[in-house]
Scaffold this active site. Structure first.
Site, PDB file in Angstrom:
ATOM      1  N   ASP A  89       0.840  -1.207   0.000  1.00 53.47           N
ATOM      2  CA  ASP A  89       0.000   0.000   0.000  1.00 53.47           C
ATOM      3  C   ASP A  89       0.875   1.257   0.000  1.00 53.47           C
ATOM      4  O   ASP A  89       0.357   2.372  -0.088  1.00 53.47           O
ATOM      5  CB  ASP A  89      -1.007  -0.007   1.157  1.00 53.47           C
ATOM      6  CG  ASP A  89      -0.351   0.048   2.527  1.00 53.47           C
ATOM      7  OD1 ASP A  89       0.885  -0.084   2.609  1.00 53.47           O
ATOM      8  OD2 ASP A  89      -1.089   0.226   3.518  1.00 53.47           O
ATOM      9  N   SER A  90       2.207   1.075   0.029  1.00 49.16           N
ATOM     10  CA  SER A  90       3.120   2.198  -0.217  1.00 49.16           C
ATOM     11  C   SER A  90       2.854   2.795  -1.596  1.00 49.16           C
ATOM     12  O   SER A  90       3.261   3.922  -1.882  1.00 49.16           O
ATOM     13  CB  SER A  90       4.579   1.744  -0.106  1.00 49.16           C
ATOM     14  OG  SER A  90       4.799   0.570  -0.858  1.00 49.16           O
ATOM     15  N   GLU A 139       9.249  -3.703  10.847  1.00 49.96           N
ATOM     16  CA  GLU A 139       9.656  -2.428  10.212  1.00 49.96           C
ATOM     17  C   GLU A 139      10.194  -1.441  11.239  1.00 49.96           C
ATOM     18  O   GLU A 139       9.539  -1.138  12.244  1.00 49.96           O
ATOM     19  CB  GLU A 139       8.467  -1.809   9.458  1.00 49.96           C
ATOM     20  CG  GLU A 139       8.843  -0.475   8.802  1.00 49.96           C
ATOM     21  CD  GLU A 139       7.896   0.010   7.726  1.00 49.96           C
ATOM     22  OE1 GLU A 139       6.961  -0.723   7.359  1.00 49.96           O
ATOM     23  OE2 GLU A 139       8.109   1.146   7.244  1.00 49.96           O
ATOM     24  N   LYS A 167      -1.336  -9.272   3.121  1.00 51.05           N
ATOM     25  CA  LYS A 167      -0.610  -8.763   4.295  1.00 51.05           C
ATOM     26  C   LYS A 167      -1.497  -7.738   4.988  1.00 51.05           C
ATOM     27  O   LYS A 167      -2.185  -6.969   4.317  1.00 51.05           O
ATOM     28  CB  LYS A 167       0.715  -8.110   3.889  1.00 51.05           C
ATOM     29  CG  LYS A 167       1.441  -7.440   5.067  1.00 51.05           C
ATOM     30  CD  LYS A 167       2.856  -7.022   4.719  1.00 51.05           C
ATOM     31  CE  LYS A 167       2.998  -5.643   4.147  1.00 51.05           C
ATOM     32  NZ  LYS A 167       2.487  -4.559   5.021  1.00 51.05           N
TER      33      LYS A 167
END
Ligand code: KIV
Length: 289
Positions: A49-50, A187, A118
């Site tokens: 979704d970046s 992350e 994800k």
């Protein structure tokens, strides 16, 4: 066993991780990127979704929609022959209820052709993960800096630096494993914390800003290839400077068009009958001649 071109399965990914092989994951959002990633032998392609930021120009990942993510997922799965394709569930498509989470995960697999999905967070996400798995869809988790919660986290900053936060991320990752995730993204957390989490989990961790001990690494396409303008997180290693290469190519093209040196004879089509020239010569001219 798989050869260099046969489709990777979840079992292949798990087996690689169990053997101690490091998993290689990269984001891709379109067919040309997916073809290149696949040809380079990347194990997992994440339609992240970046894309909200890298492709669609938003300043966070929050606005990207299910339909936009599905379009990009289809473009990637249409051409990917080997890599496992994971689709990122956008903000708002799994948070409200288990039912919505399952319905949207099913769309990614059925309409998008994804192999897995994800989603971010631990806590309530665990119930969503169980529900999606019960529908037969593999799920990757994501803890640490979870960009969909940027408002809550107070910005894009490293997480898990205090004992309490580190414990929270560790518990979260353990919870995701128990809920049935096949892998978990860590992350922007300290390398030492990521190393402990990695050794505590049976499933592979995939690090982004989480140091070298993770079971694999992921980078965003635009960061890795030097296509991101402006600030880059410290964990990014740029393997190319494509922005500069592309800008130079476009400037050269513009100069050639303006000077008339493109197109040349070799870029043009000839006629097959002399009458075609005679016909063209007889066409009215815009000056009225
Ligand atoms: O959307 C994305 O690109 C991601 C990676 C940073 C893991 O979630």
């Amino acid at each position: 066993m798989t050869d260099a071109t046969s489709k990777l399965t979840l079992a292949d990914i798990t087996a690689t991780a169990r053997r101690g092989g490091r998993l290689v994951m990269v984001t891709a959002y379109d067919a040309s990127a997916a073809r290149l990633a696949d040809a380079a032998g990347i194990d997992i392609i994440l339609v992240g979704d970046s894309a909200a930021m890298t492709v669609l120009g938003h300043d966070s990942t929050l606005p990207v929609t299910m339909d936009e993510m599905l379009m990009m997922t289809r473009a990637v799965t249409r051409v990917t022959r080997r890599a496992l394709v994971v689709a990122d569930m956008p903000f708002g498509t799994y948070q409200p209820s288990d039912e919505q989470a399952v319905a949207n995960a099913v769309r990614f697999v059925k309409d998008g052709g994804a192999d897995a999905v994800k989603l971010e967070g631990a806590g309530r996400s665990r119930s969503r993960i169980r529900a999606i798995r019960a529908a037969g869809i593999p799920v990757m988790g994501h803890v640490g800096l979870t960009p969909q919660s940027v408002a809550l986290l107070g910005g894009y900053r490293a997480q898990g630096r205090s004992a309490t936060d580190a414990r929270g991320i560790y518990d979260g990752a353990r919870g995701l494993e128990r809920a049935g995730c096949f892998a978990v993204v860590l992350e922007a957390i300290p390398a030492s914390i990521a190393a402990h989490i990695t050794s505590a989990l049976a499933i592979p961790t995939i690090g982004i800003g989480a140091g070298p001990s993770c079971g694999g690494q992921v980078l965003v396409w635009h960061d890795l290839l030097g296509l991101t303008e402006g600030h880059l997180p410290r964990f990014v290693k740029q393997y190319a400077s494509l922005s500069a290469t592309i800008r130079e190519a476009l400037e050269a093209y513009a100069a050639d068009v303006r000077s008339g040196s493109y197109p040349e004879e070799k870029h043009t089509y000839g006629i097959t009958e002399p009458e075609a020239d005679a016909f063209a010569a007889g066409l009215p001219h815009k000056d009225g001649r």
